[in-house]
Write an enzyme that holds these catalytic residues in place. Sequence first.
Site, mmCIF file in Angstrom:
data_model
loop_
_atom_site.group_PDB
_atom_site.id
_atom_site.type_symbol
_atom_site.label_atom_id
_atom_site.label_comp_id
_atom_site.label_asym_id
_atom_site.label_seq_id
_atom_site.Cartn_x
_atom_site.Cartn_y
_atom_site.Cartn_z
ATOM 1 N N ASN A 6 -5.645 128.444 15.717
ATOM 2 C CA ASN A 6 -6.910 128.479 16.449
ATOM 3 C C ASN A 6 -6.576 128.710 17.916
ATOM 4 O O ASN A 6 -6.069 127.812 18.579
ATOM 5 C CB ASN A 6 -7.643 127.143 16.256
ATOM 6 C CG ASN A 6 -8.862 127.021 17.144
ATOM 7 O OD1 ASN A 6 -9.343 128.002 17.698
ATOM 8 N ND2 ASN A 6 -9.368 125.795 17.272
ATOM 9 N N LYS A 61 -8.599 129.215 20.327
ATOM 10 C CA LYS A 61 -9.614 128.703 21.259
ATOM 11 C C LYS A 61 -9.935 129.791 22.304
ATOM 12 O O LYS A 61 -9.973 130.960 21.959
ATOM 13 C CB LYS A 61 -9.151 127.381 21.882
ATOM 14 C CG LYS A 61 -8.640 126.409 20.819
ATOM 15 C CD LYS A 61 -8.386 125.027 21.306
ATOM 16 C CE LYS A 61 -7.871 124.182 20.141
ATOM 17 N NZ LYS A 61 -7.760 122.772 20.483
ATOM 18 N N HIS A 83 -15.689 122.564 14.681
ATOM 19 C CA HIS A 83 -14.525 122.119 15.462
ATOM 20 C C HIS A 83 -14.975 121.023 16.445
ATOM 21 O O HIS A 83 -16.076 121.080 16.990
ATOM 22 C CB HIS A 83 -13.906 123.293 16.223
ATOM 23 C CG HIS A 83 -12.585 122.926 16.806
ATOM 24 N ND1 HIS A 83 -12.486 122.219 17.988
ATOM 25 C CD2 HIS A 83 -11.323 123.092 16.354
ATOM 26 C CE1 HIS A 83 -11.205 121.990 18.239
ATOM 27 N NE2 HIS A 83 -10.481 122.511 17.258
ATOM 28 N N GLU A 106 -14.357 120.478 19.397
ATOM 29 C CA GLU A 106 -14.760 120.942 20.735
ATOM 30 C C GLU A 106 -16.191 121.464 20.723
ATOM 31 O O GLU A 106 -16.910 121.362 21.717
ATOM 32 C CB GLU A 106 -13.760 121.999 21.244
ATOM 33 C CG GLU A 106 -12.438 121.326 21.628
ATOM 34 C CD GLU A 106 -11.194 122.170 21.448
ATOM 35 O OE1 GLU A 106 -11.298 123.406 21.330
ATOM 36 O OE2 GLU A 106 -10.094 121.583 21.399
ATOM 37 N N GLU A 163 -9.011 116.848 11.543
ATOM 38 C CA GLU A 163 -8.394 116.889 12.877
ATOM 39 C C GLU A 163 -8.862 115.693 13.687
ATOM 40 O O GLU A 163 -9.959 115.720 14.269
ATOM 41 C CB GLU A 163 -8.821 118.169 13.609
ATOM 42 C CG GLU A 163 -8.414 119.450 12.917
ATOM 43 C CD GLU A 163 -8.422 120.613 13.893
ATOM 44 O OE1 GLU A 163 -7.347 121.198 14.107
ATOM 45 O OE2 GLU A 163 -9.471 120.910 14.476
ATOM 46 N N GLY A 168 -4.623 118.577 21.106
ATOM 47 C CA GLY A 168 -4.218 118.993 22.446
ATOM 48 C C GLY A 168 -3.613 117.879 23.282
ATOM 49 O O GLY A 168 -3.465 118.015 24.487
ATOM 50 N N SER A 205 -2.146 118.568 17.418
ATOM 51 C CA SER A 205 -0.784 118.582 17.969
ATOM 52 C C SER A 205 0.288 118.859 16.917
ATOM 53 O O SER A 205 1.378 118.282 16.964
ATOM 54 C CB SER A 205 -0.486 117.281 18.726
ATOM 55 O OG SER A 205 -1.365 117.157 19.835
HETATM 56 P P1 PGA Z 1 -3.786 121.492 18.943
HETATM 57 O O1 PGA Z 1 -5.272 121.948 18.480
HETATM 58 O O2 PGA Z 1 -2.841 121.975 17.868
HETATM 59 O O3 PGA Z 1 -3.560 122.194 20.263
HETATM 60 O O4 PGA Z 1 -3.802 120.018 19.044
HETATM 61 C C1 PGA Z 1 -5.655 121.874 17.146
HETATM 62 C C2 PGA Z 1 -7.080 122.331 16.983
HETATM 63 O O5 PGA Z 1 -7.902 122.033 17.865
HETATM 64 O O6 PGA Z 1 -7.424 122.992 15.998
#
Ligand code: PGA
Length: 280
Positions: free
Chosen positions: A17, A19, A111, A113, A193, A199, A239
């Site tokens: 992803n 983003k 997601h 976010e 997640e 992140g 992560s």
């Molecule tokens: P990350 O993001 O691997 O940077 O923690 C995962 C995601 O948001 O799908």
Amino acid sequence: MATHARTKARGVLIAGNWKMNHGKAETAGFFEKLPRLPLEDKPGAASGLRVCLFPPALSLGTAIESARARAFNAFEFGAQNVHWEAKGAYTGELSAPMILEAGGTWALVGHSERRQHFAETDENVGRRAQGALSQGLNVMLCIGETRAEREGAATAAVIARQLLGALVPFANYPYKQGFSDMLKARKLVIAYEPVWAIGTGLTATPEQAEEAHVFVRNELAQHFGAEIAAQSQILYGGSVTPDNIATLLTCENIDGALVGGASLKPEGFAALILAGKSAL
Ligand code: PGA
């Protein structure tokens, strides 16, 4: 938790992803630098290794063309969100037919976010999932609790609410049967997640992740039956890196990974894919 490498009967899905990263030029550069990988010459079967990438929508066409130019034919692509209607007055949104026309076959929905920064609710996420699936896209449905929710012992309640809020049938569509079929065919995939792990560099431990995955699978079993639940693919995200993915994939109920930061670099994404292949 299984502590040994095991055969992944449900297959493994490695998804990136991106983003809001990598415009067209960076996307083309990513594929120029991506090391050659021992992958099939076509998208992986739902029982083998599948590789999927979610670039920003404006880079989707470039990603598909760049992958094709270097014969990365196993790659599948998708958009980071999708609206439930095919077209209409929904400024800023993308529809399933548009994504399909651009060569995408997947959409992420729900997601964290989108939930956190854009106030998407369970019902809104559910409509997106249902609309996209019924129009022919595969869907990766993201769920996961915040740190406060985990510390408040609400993890199970939150992930059950997000899962069922999206998958509970709406009145005017045979969603339950539809979702069963889609879960079974692994066209609808769940990504667990935990928000506190996204992140942050704070990966869930394999035990924490496996516990949540078992819970999700049990919820699926209750609502769709044990057979469907046993065949559903549940990915972990938060992560994930080339250094920790192998251990996560030894867990019996972790069927792949949804990766943000570590998917942005060609060598990193290649290493994640190779780890997915080794886990099969
Ligand atoms: P990350 O993001 O691997 O940077 O923690 C995962 C995601 O948001 O799908």
